[in-house]
Design an enzyme around this catalytic site. Structure first.
Site, PDB file in Angstrom:
ATOM      1  N   TRP A   1      57.385  -7.301   3.169  1.00  0.00           N
ATOM      2  CA  TRP A   1      57.851  -7.076   4.549  1.00  0.00           C
ATOM      3  C   TRP A   1      59.380  -7.046   4.512  1.00  0.00           C
ATOM      4  O   TRP A   1      60.000  -7.980   3.959  1.00  0.00           O
ATOM      5  CB  TRP A   1      57.344  -8.225   5.434  1.00  0.00           C
ATOM      6  CG  TRP A   1      57.764  -8.158   6.859  1.00  0.00           C
ATOM      7  CD1 TRP A   1      57.716  -7.068   7.696  1.00  0.00           C
ATOM      8  CD2 TRP A   1      58.293  -9.243   7.640  1.00  0.00           C
ATOM      9  NE1 TRP A   1      58.173  -7.407   8.936  1.00  0.00           N
ATOM     10  CE2 TRP A   1      58.529  -8.739   8.944  1.00  0.00           C
ATOM     11  CE3 TRP A   1      58.577 -10.587   7.388  1.00  0.00           C
ATOM     12  CZ2 TRP A   1      59.046  -9.522   9.961  1.00  0.00           C
ATOM     13  CZ3 TRP A   1      59.084 -11.364   8.403  1.00  0.00           C
ATOM     14  CH2 TRP A   1      59.310 -10.840   9.675  1.00  0.00           C
TER      15      TRP A   1
ATOM     16  N   ASP B   1      52.135 -16.016   3.560  1.00  0.00           N
ATOM     17  CA  ASP B   1      52.487 -15.446   4.855  1.00  0.00           C
ATOM     18  C   ASP B   1      51.220 -14.805   5.415  1.00  0.00           C
ATOM     19  O   ASP B   1      50.685 -13.851   4.844  1.00  0.00           O
ATOM     20  CB  ASP B   1      53.605 -14.401   4.672  1.00  0.00           C
ATOM     21  CG  ASP B   1      54.122 -13.890   6.011  1.00  0.00           C
ATOM     22  OD1 ASP B   1      53.507 -14.201   7.045  1.00  0.00           O
ATOM     23  OD2 ASP B   1      55.139 -13.170   6.012  1.00  0.00           O
TER      24      ASP B   1
ATOM     25  N   LYS C   1      50.286 -10.299  16.111  1.00  0.00           N
ATOM     26  CA  LYS C   1      49.416  -9.121  16.009  1.00  0.00           C
ATOM     27  C   LYS C   1      47.982  -9.421  16.450  1.00  0.00           C
ATOM     28  O   LYS C   1      47.420  -8.700  17.240  1.00  0.00           O
ATOM     29  CB  LYS C   1      49.395  -8.601  14.566  1.00  0.00           C
ATOM     30  CG  LYS C   1      50.748  -8.490  13.897  1.00  0.00           C
ATOM     31  CD  LYS C   1      51.549  -7.296  14.385  1.00  0.00           C
ATOM     32  CE  LYS C   1      53.025  -7.474  14.178  1.00  0.00           C
ATOM     33  NZ  LYS C   1      53.577  -7.243  12.900  1.00  0.00           N
TER      34      LYS C   1
END
Ligand SMILES: Cc1ncc(COP(=O)(O)O)c(C=O)c1O
Length: 396
Positions: free
Chosen positions: A130, A211, A246
Protein backbone atom coordinates in the site's frame (compact mmCIF):
# COMPACT_ATOMS: atom_id res chain seq x y z
CA UNK A 1 10.15 29.70 9.96
CA UNK A 2 8.08 28.04 7.28
CA UNK A 3 10.03 29.72 4.51
CA UNK A 4 12.38 26.75 4.89
CA UNK A 5 9.68 24.47 3.48
CA UNK A 6 9.04 23.81 -0.19
CA UNK A 7 5.74 23.01 -1.80
CA UNK A 8 5.48 19.30 -2.42
CA UNK A 9 4.28 17.71 -5.65
CA UNK A 10 0.66 16.63 -5.66
CA UNK A 11 -0.04 13.08 -4.52
CA UNK A 12 -0.10 10.85 -7.64
CA UNK A 13 -3.63 9.60 -7.00
CA UNK A 14 -4.92 13.12 -6.37
CA UNK A 15 -3.34 14.16 -9.68
CA UNK A 16 -5.32 11.49 -11.54
CA UNK A 17 -8.48 12.52 -9.66
CA UNK A 18 -8.00 16.12 -10.81
CA UNK A 19 -7.53 15.04 -14.43
CA UNK A 20 -10.67 12.88 -14.14
CA UNK A 21 -12.71 15.76 -12.71
CA UNK A 22 -11.59 18.07 -15.50
CA UNK A 23 -12.41 15.55 -18.26
CA UNK A 24 -15.70 16.69 -19.87
CA UNK A 25 -16.39 13.37 -21.63
CA UNK A 26 -19.73 12.01 -20.34
CA UNK A 27 -18.52 8.40 -20.69
CA UNK A 28 -15.33 8.81 -18.60
CA UNK A 29 -14.51 5.91 -16.27
CA UNK A 30 -12.52 6.12 -13.04
CA UNK A 31 -10.65 2.99 -11.96
CA UNK A 32 -8.20 4.90 -9.78
CA UNK A 33 -10.19 5.60 -6.62
CA UNK A 34 -9.49 3.66 -3.43
CA UNK A 35 -13.06 3.22 -2.21
CA UNK A 36 -15.75 0.65 -2.90
CA UNK A 37 -18.37 1.68 -5.45
CA UNK A 38 -21.71 0.10 -6.29
CA UNK A 39 -23.18 -0.44 -9.78
CA UNK A 40 -24.07 3.26 -9.97
CA UNK A 41 -20.63 4.45 -8.95
CA UNK A 42 -21.76 5.44 -5.44
CA UNK A 43 -20.03 4.60 -2.16
CA UNK A 44 -23.19 3.99 -0.14
CA UNK A 45 -23.83 4.03 3.59
CA UNK A 46 -24.61 0.43 4.56
CA UNK A 47 -28.11 -0.25 5.88
CA UNK A 48 -26.65 -1.85 9.00
CA UNK A 49 -24.65 1.33 9.59
CA UNK A 50 -27.67 3.61 9.15
CA UNK A 51 -29.73 1.57 11.58
CA UNK A 52 -26.98 1.37 14.19
CA UNK A 53 -26.42 5.10 13.82
CA UNK A 54 -30.12 5.83 14.43
CA UNK A 55 -30.08 3.68 17.56
CA UNK A 56 -27.00 5.48 18.85
CA UNK A 57 -28.44 8.92 18.19
CA UNK A 58 -31.67 7.94 19.93
CA UNK A 59 -29.94 6.60 23.03
CA UNK A 60 -26.73 8.64 23.42
CA UNK A 61 -26.99 11.22 26.17
CA UNK A 62 -23.46 12.62 26.41
CA UNK A 63 -20.52 13.50 24.25
CA UNK A 64 -18.09 13.29 27.10
CA UNK A 65 -14.75 11.52 26.54
CA UNK A 66 -14.85 7.73 26.22
CA UNK A 67 -11.37 6.36 26.97
CA UNK A 68 -7.82 6.42 25.68
CA UNK A 69 -8.23 2.87 24.36
CA UNK A 70 -11.59 3.87 22.86
CA UNK A 71 -14.85 1.96 23.04
CA UNK A 72 -14.32 -1.22 25.09
CA UNK A 73 -17.29 -2.94 23.44
CA UNK A 74 -15.84 -2.19 20.01
CA UNK A 75 -12.43 -3.54 21.00
CA UNK A 76 -13.93 -6.78 22.31
CA UNK A 77 -16.17 -7.21 19.25
CA UNK A 78 -13.25 -6.61 16.89
CA UNK A 79 -11.18 -9.23 18.68
CA UNK A 80 -13.99 -11.77 18.27
CA UNK A 81 -14.53 -10.82 14.64
CA UNK A 82 -10.86 -11.09 13.68
CA UNK A 83 -9.69 -13.99 15.82
CA UNK A 84 -12.95 -15.95 16.16
CA UNK A 85 -14.84 -16.32 19.46
CA UNK A 86 -13.00 -19.38 20.74
CA UNK A 87 -9.46 -18.53 19.66
CA UNK A 88 -6.86 -19.82 22.15
CA UNK A 89 -5.06 -16.46 22.30
CA UNK A 90 -8.31 -14.79 23.43
CA UNK A 91 -9.08 -17.60 25.84
CA UNK A 92 -5.61 -17.28 27.37
CA UNK A 93 -5.93 -13.49 27.76
CA UNK A 94 -2.98 -12.86 25.42
CA UNK A 95 -4.70 -10.22 23.27
CA UNK A 96 -5.01 -6.52 24.05
CA UNK A 97 -6.72 -4.09 21.71
CA UNK A 98 -6.98 -0.34 21.42
CA UNK A 99 -9.34 1.44 19.06
CA UNK A 100 -7.55 3.69 16.59
CA UNK A 101 -8.41 6.48 14.13
CA UNK A 102 -8.73 4.22 11.07
CA UNK A 103 -6.26 1.57 10.03
CA UNK A 104 -3.74 4.36 9.40
CA UNK A 105 -3.94 5.48 13.04
CA UNK A 106 -3.53 1.86 14.10
CA UNK A 107 -0.41 1.46 11.98
CA UNK A 108 1.00 4.60 13.56
CA UNK A 109 0.31 3.39 17.13
CA UNK A 110 1.89 0.02 16.27
CA UNK A 111 4.95 1.74 14.80
CA UNK A 112 5.51 3.77 17.99
CA UNK A 113 5.02 0.68 20.09
CA UNK A 114 7.66 -1.21 18.09
CA UNK A 115 10.09 1.68 18.51
CA UNK A 116 9.43 1.90 22.22
CA UNK A 117 10.06 -1.84 22.65
CA UNK A 118 13.02 -1.87 20.30
CA UNK A 119 14.69 1.48 19.53
CA UNK A 120 15.86 1.59 15.92
CA UNK A 121 13.36 -1.13 14.92
CA UNK A 122 12.92 -1.88 11.26
CA UNK A 123 9.97 -3.36 9.44
CA UNK A 124 9.97 -5.41 6.25
CA UNK A 125 7.18 -4.51 3.82
CA UNK A 126 6.13 -6.29 0.63
CA UNK A 127 7.25 -5.14 -2.81
CA UNK A 128 4.85 -3.62 -3.70
CA UNK A 129 2.73 -2.53 -0.74
CA UNK A 130 0.00 0.00 0.00
CA UNK A 131 1.67 3.27 -1.09
CA UNK A 132 1.05 4.92 2.29
CA UNK A 133 2.83 2.20 4.31
CA UNK A 134 6.22 3.68 3.61
CA UNK A 135 5.58 7.38 4.40
CA UNK A 136 3.40 6.56 7.40
CA UNK A 137 5.76 4.10 9.06
CA UNK A 138 8.86 6.17 8.26
CA UNK A 139 7.27 9.32 9.67
CA UNK A 140 6.74 7.39 12.91
CA UNK A 141 10.48 6.69 12.92
CA UNK A 142 10.75 3.11 11.67
CA UNK A 143 13.36 1.98 9.18
CA UNK A 144 11.84 0.09 6.26
CA UNK A 145 13.12 -2.75 4.12
CA UNK A 146 11.36 -4.53 1.26
CA UNK A 147 10.84 -8.22 0.65
CA UNK A 148 9.93 -9.64 -2.77
CA UNK A 149 6.22 -10.34 -3.06
CA UNK A 150 4.50 -9.85 -6.41
CA UNK A 151 6.01 -11.20 -9.60
CA UNK A 152 4.79 -8.64 -12.13
CA UNK A 153 5.61 -10.88 -15.10
CA UNK A 154 3.91 -14.01 -13.86
CA UNK A 155 1.13 -12.19 -11.98
CA UNK A 156 1.53 -14.22 -8.84
CA UNK A 157 3.32 -14.16 -5.51
CA UNK A 158 7.01 -14.98 -5.79
CA UNK A 159 6.77 -17.19 -2.75
CA UNK A 160 10.22 -18.77 -3.09
CA UNK A 161 11.91 -15.36 -3.15
CA UNK A 162 9.81 -14.26 -0.20
CA UNK A 163 10.77 -17.32 1.86
CA UNK A 164 14.42 -16.98 0.90
CA UNK A 165 14.42 -13.39 2.21
CA UNK A 166 12.73 -14.32 5.48
CA UNK A 167 15.13 -17.23 6.01
CA UNK A 168 17.95 -14.70 6.25
CA UNK A 169 16.32 -12.42 8.81
CA UNK A 170 17.44 -12.29 12.42
CA UNK A 171 15.19 -13.27 15.26
CA UNK A 172 12.96 -10.36 16.35
CA UNK A 173 12.68 -8.79 12.88
CA UNK A 174 9.20 -7.40 12.14
CA UNK A 175 7.47 -8.37 8.88
CA UNK A 176 4.38 -6.55 7.64
CA UNK A 177 1.94 -8.93 5.93
CA UNK A 178 -1.46 -8.12 4.43
CA UNK A 179 -4.14 -10.21 6.17
CA UNK A 180 -6.10 -10.56 2.91
CA UNK A 181 -6.88 -8.64 -0.30
CA UNK A 182 -3.30 -7.46 -0.77
CA UNK A 183 -3.24 -3.80 -1.75
CA UNK A 184 -2.20 -3.06 -4.52
CA UNK A 185 -1.77 -6.49 -6.18
CA UNK A 186 -4.84 -8.48 -5.06
CA UNK A 187 -2.52 -11.53 -4.84
CA UNK A 188 -3.21 -13.29 -1.55
CA UNK A 189 -1.34 -15.98 0.31
CA UNK A 190 -2.95 -19.43 0.10
CA UNK A 191 -3.56 -21.45 3.25
CA UNK A 192 -0.51 -23.60 2.46
CA UNK A 193 1.59 -20.47 2.12
CA UNK A 194 0.33 -19.09 5.44
CA UNK A 195 1.14 -22.47 7.01
CA UNK A 196 4.67 -22.33 5.59
CA UNK A 197 5.13 -18.75 6.82
CA UNK A 198 3.89 -19.62 10.31
CA UNK A 199 6.42 -22.45 10.48
CA UNK A 200 9.24 -20.19 9.25
CA UNK A 201 8.32 -17.26 11.53
CA UNK A 202 8.14 -19.60 14.51
CA UNK A 203 11.45 -21.24 13.70
CA UNK A 204 13.27 -17.98 13.06
CA UNK A 205 11.58 -15.87 15.75
CA UNK A 206 10.09 -13.31 13.34
CA UNK A 207 7.24 -11.04 14.37
CA UNK A 208 4.20 -10.79 12.08
CA UNK A 209 2.73 -7.31 11.81
CA UNK A 210 -0.52 -7.89 9.95
CA UNK A 211 -2.39 -5.11 8.19
CA UNK A 212 -5.98 -6.31 8.02
CA UNK A 213 -7.83 -3.61 6.10
CA UNK A 214 -10.21 -5.74 3.99
CA UNK A 215 -11.63 -8.42 6.27
CA UNK A 216 -14.69 -9.97 4.59
CA UNK A 217 -13.98 -8.61 1.12
CA UNK A 218 -11.88 -11.56 -0.11
CA UNK A 219 -13.51 -14.96 0.33
CA UNK A 220 -15.49 -14.59 3.58
CA UNK A 221 -14.89 -13.54 7.20
CA UNK A 222 -13.45 -16.84 8.44
CA UNK A 223 -11.62 -17.51 5.17
CA UNK A 224 -9.98 -14.07 5.15
CA UNK A 225 -8.97 -14.39 8.80
CA UNK A 226 -7.12 -17.68 8.29
CA UNK A 227 -3.64 -16.17 8.39
CA UNK A 228 -4.30 -13.85 11.33
CA UNK A 229 -5.82 -16.66 13.41
CA UNK A 230 -3.05 -19.07 12.51
CA UNK A 231 -0.26 -16.65 13.38
CA UNK A 232 -1.94 -15.67 16.67
CA UNK A 233 -2.21 -19.33 17.60
CA UNK A 234 1.28 -20.41 16.60
CA UNK A 235 3.42 -17.43 17.50
CA UNK A 236 4.16 -15.77 20.82
CA UNK A 237 3.90 -12.19 19.54
CA UNK A 238 1.79 -10.80 16.71
CA UNK A 239 0.43 -7.32 15.97
CA UNK A 240 -2.77 -6.97 13.95
CA UNK A 241 -4.07 -3.62 12.70
CA UNK A 242 -7.64 -3.49 11.41
CA UNK A 243 -9.60 -0.92 9.46
CA UNK A 244 -13.39 -0.64 9.25
CA UNK A 245 -13.17 1.84 6.39
CA UNK A 246 -13.91 -0.62 3.59
CA UNK A 247 -15.86 -3.51 5.11
CA UNK A 248 -18.22 -1.23 7.08
CA UNK A 249 -17.98 1.64 4.57
CA UNK A 250 -17.02 3.96 7.44
CA UNK A 251 -14.13 5.69 5.67
CA UNK A 252 -14.60 9.22 7.00
CA UNK A 253 -15.52 8.14 10.51
CA UNK A 254 -11.97 6.84 11.03
CA UNK A 255 -12.44 3.46 12.67
CA UNK A 256 -9.75 0.86 13.21
CA UNK A 257 -7.87 -0.99 15.91
CA UNK A 258 -4.52 -2.36 16.98
CA UNK A 259 -4.44 -5.78 18.63
CA UNK A 260 -1.27 -6.97 20.29
CA UNK A 261 -0.98 -10.69 20.83
CA UNK A 262 1.54 -11.18 23.65
CA UNK A 263 3.28 -14.09 25.30
CA UNK A 264 0.86 -14.21 28.23
CA UNK A 265 -1.61 -12.29 30.39
CA UNK A 266 0.97 -10.12 32.14
CA UNK A 267 2.68 -9.21 28.87
CA UNK A 268 -0.74 -8.38 27.37
CA UNK A 269 -1.43 -5.98 30.23
CA UNK A 270 1.93 -4.30 29.70
CA UNK A 271 1.30 -4.07 25.94
CA UNK A 272 -2.11 -2.48 26.56
CA UNK A 273 -0.71 0.12 28.94
CA UNK A 274 1.99 1.04 26.43
CA UNK A 275 -0.31 1.12 23.40
CA UNK A 276 -2.69 3.35 25.40
CA UNK A 277 0.19 5.57 26.44
CA UNK A 278 1.33 5.89 22.81
CA UNK A 279 -2.23 6.76 21.72
CA UNK A 280 -2.44 9.36 24.50
CA UNK A 281 0.75 10.93 23.23
CA UNK A 282 -0.33 11.10 19.58
CA UNK A 283 -4.05 11.97 19.55
CA UNK A 284 -5.19 11.40 23.14
CA UNK A 285 -8.39 9.54 22.22
CA UNK A 286 -9.84 8.08 19.04
CA UNK A 287 -13.08 9.47 17.54
CA UNK A 288 -16.09 7.64 18.95
CA UNK A 289 -18.94 7.69 16.45
CA UNK A 290 -17.74 5.10 13.92
CA UNK A 291 -16.54 2.66 16.57
CA UNK A 292 -19.85 3.01 18.41
CA UNK A 293 -21.60 2.08 15.14
CA UNK A 294 -19.43 -1.02 14.66
CA UNK A 295 -19.91 -2.05 18.30
CA UNK A 296 -23.69 -1.67 17.92
CA UNK A 297 -23.74 -3.75 14.73
CA UNK A 298 -21.55 -6.55 16.00
CA UNK A 299 -23.28 -6.85 19.37
CA UNK A 300 -26.81 -6.92 17.96
CA UNK A 301 -27.69 -10.20 16.25
CA UNK A 302 -30.08 -8.64 13.73
CA UNK A 303 -27.67 -5.90 12.71
CA UNK A 304 -24.75 -8.33 12.62
CA UNK A 305 -26.67 -10.63 10.26
CA UNK A 306 -27.58 -7.64 8.12
CA UNK A 307 -23.93 -6.52 7.97
CA UNK A 308 -22.75 -10.04 7.09
CA UNK A 309 -25.15 -9.92 4.14
CA UNK A 310 -23.94 -6.48 3.09
CA UNK A 311 -20.23 -7.26 3.27
CA UNK A 312 -21.01 -10.54 1.48
CA UNK A 313 -22.78 -8.63 -1.29
CA UNK A 314 -19.76 -6.31 -1.73
CA UNK A 315 -17.44 -9.32 -1.81
CA UNK A 316 -19.57 -11.27 -4.30
CA UNK A 317 -19.89 -8.24 -6.53
CA UNK A 318 -16.12 -7.69 -6.56
CA UNK A 319 -15.49 -11.32 -7.41
CA UNK A 320 -18.16 -11.34 -10.17
CA UNK A 321 -16.69 -8.16 -11.65
CA UNK A 322 -13.25 -9.76 -11.67
CA UNK A 323 -14.62 -12.64 -13.74
CA UNK A 324 -16.65 -10.28 -15.94
CA UNK A 325 -13.57 -8.25 -16.84
CA UNK A 326 -11.52 -11.38 -17.55
CA UNK A 327 -14.29 -12.73 -19.81
CA UNK A 328 -14.70 -9.44 -21.68
CA UNK A 329 -10.96 -9.22 -22.28
CA UNK A 330 -10.72 -12.87 -23.37
CA UNK A 331 -13.59 -12.39 -25.86
CA UNK A 332 -11.62 -9.63 -27.55
CA UNK A 333 -8.02 -10.70 -27.21
CA UNK A 334 -6.62 -14.20 -26.80
CA UNK A 335 -2.89 -13.45 -27.02
CA UNK A 336 -2.68 -12.07 -23.54
CA UNK A 337 -3.98 -13.92 -20.49
CA UNK A 338 -5.76 -11.74 -17.93
CA UNK A 339 -7.22 -14.68 -15.97
CA UNK A 340 -5.05 -13.77 -12.97
CA UNK A 341 -7.51 -10.93 -12.26
CA UNK A 342 -10.21 -13.48 -11.40
CA UNK A 343 -7.85 -15.36 -9.08
CA UNK A 344 -6.94 -12.22 -7.17
CA UNK A 345 -9.00 -10.80 -4.34
CA UNK A 346 -10.21 -7.55 -2.85
CA UNK A 347 -10.55 -4.19 -4.51
CA UNK A 348 -7.36 -4.01 -6.54
CA UNK A 349 -5.32 -5.71 -9.26
CA UNK A 350 -2.51 -4.62 -11.54
CA UNK A 351 -3.42 -4.74 -15.20
CA UNK A 352 0.27 -5.02 -15.99
CA UNK A 353 0.28 -2.51 -18.84
CA UNK A 354 2.87 0.20 -19.57
CA UNK A 355 2.85 3.90 -18.63
CA UNK A 356 2.30 4.81 -22.29
CA UNK A 357 -0.69 2.51 -22.48
CA UNK A 358 -2.12 4.02 -19.29
CA UNK A 359 -1.76 7.53 -20.72
CA UNK A 360 -3.43 6.44 -23.98
CA UNK A 361 -6.30 4.90 -22.03
CA UNK A 362 -6.78 8.22 -20.30
CA UNK A 363 -6.28 10.57 -23.20
CA UNK A 364 -7.93 8.59 -26.01
CA UNK A 365 -10.49 6.48 -24.15
CA UNK A 366 -11.23 8.47 -20.95
CA UNK A 367 -10.42 5.45 -18.75
CA UNK A 368 -8.42 6.51 -15.68
CA UNK A 369 -6.09 4.44 -13.53
CA UNK A 370 -2.98 5.14 -11.45
CA UNK A 371 0.50 4.94 -12.96
CA UNK A 372 1.26 1.49 -11.60
CA UNK A 373 -1.73 0.15 -13.63
CA UNK A 374 -3.51 -0.70 -10.38
CA UNK A 375 -7.25 -0.69 -11.03
CA UNK A 376 -10.11 -0.54 -8.57
CA UNK A 377 -12.26 -3.52 -9.52
CA UNK A 378 -15.32 -1.82 -7.98
CA UNK A 379 -15.03 0.90 -10.66
CA UNK A 380 -16.08 -1.73 -13.23
CA UNK A 381 -19.82 -2.33 -13.64
CA UNK A 382 -22.21 -4.18 -15.95
CA UNK A 383 -22.65 -1.13 -18.17
CA UNK A 384 -19.02 -0.01 -18.52
CA UNK A 385 -17.23 -3.39 -18.70
CA UNK A 386 -17.43 -3.56 -22.53
CA UNK A 387 -16.07 -0.03 -22.88
CA UNK A 388 -13.21 -0.78 -20.49
CA UNK A 389 -12.32 -4.03 -22.26
CA UNK A 390 -12.49 -2.36 -25.71
CA UNK A 391 -10.20 0.42 -24.53
CA UNK A 392 -7.66 -1.91 -22.88
CA UNK A 393 -7.49 -4.15 -25.95
CA UNK A 394 -7.09 -1.10 -28.20
CA UNK A 395 -3.93 -0.01 -26.37
CA UNK A 396 -2.32 -3.44 -25.98
C1 LIG B 1 -3.57 -1.97 3.06
C2 LIG B 1 -4.20 -0.81 3.75
N1 LIG B 1 -3.90 -0.57 5.03
C3 LIG B 1 -4.43 0.46 5.69
C4 LIG B 1 -5.32 1.31 5.09
C5 LIG B 1 -5.84 2.49 5.89
O1 LIG B 1 -7.17 2.56 6.00
P1 LIG B 1 -7.88 3.71 6.83
O2 LIG B 1 -8.61 4.53 5.84
O3 LIG B 1 -8.79 2.98 7.76
O4 LIG B 1 -6.85 4.49 7.56
C6 LIG B 1 -5.67 1.11 3.75
C7 LIG B 1 -6.59 2.02 3.07
O5 LIG B 1 -6.72 2.07 1.89
C8 LIG B 1 -5.11 0.01 3.07
O6 LIG B 1 -5.40 -0.25 1.80
Amino acid sequence: MFETLEELPQDAILGIMTLFREDQDPGKIDLSVGVYQDEDGNTPILDSVRRAEQQIIASQNTKSYVAIAGNAGFNAQMETLMFGADHPALRDGRVSTVQSPGGSGGLCVAAHLFLRAKPGARVWISDPSWPNHSPLLKLAGLTLEQYPYYDREKHRIDFDAMLATFEKLDSGEIVLLHGCCHNPSGADLSRDQWDALAELFERRGLIPFIDFAYLGLGDGIDEDAYGVRLMAERLPEVVVVSSCSKNFGLYRERVGSVSIVSTGKTAAKIALSNASNVARGIYSMPPDHGAAIVAEILSNEKLRTLWHGEVGAMRNRLNLLRQLLVDKLAERHQERDFSFIARERGMFSFLGISREQIVRLREEFHVYMVESSRINIAGVNQSNADTIADAIVAVL
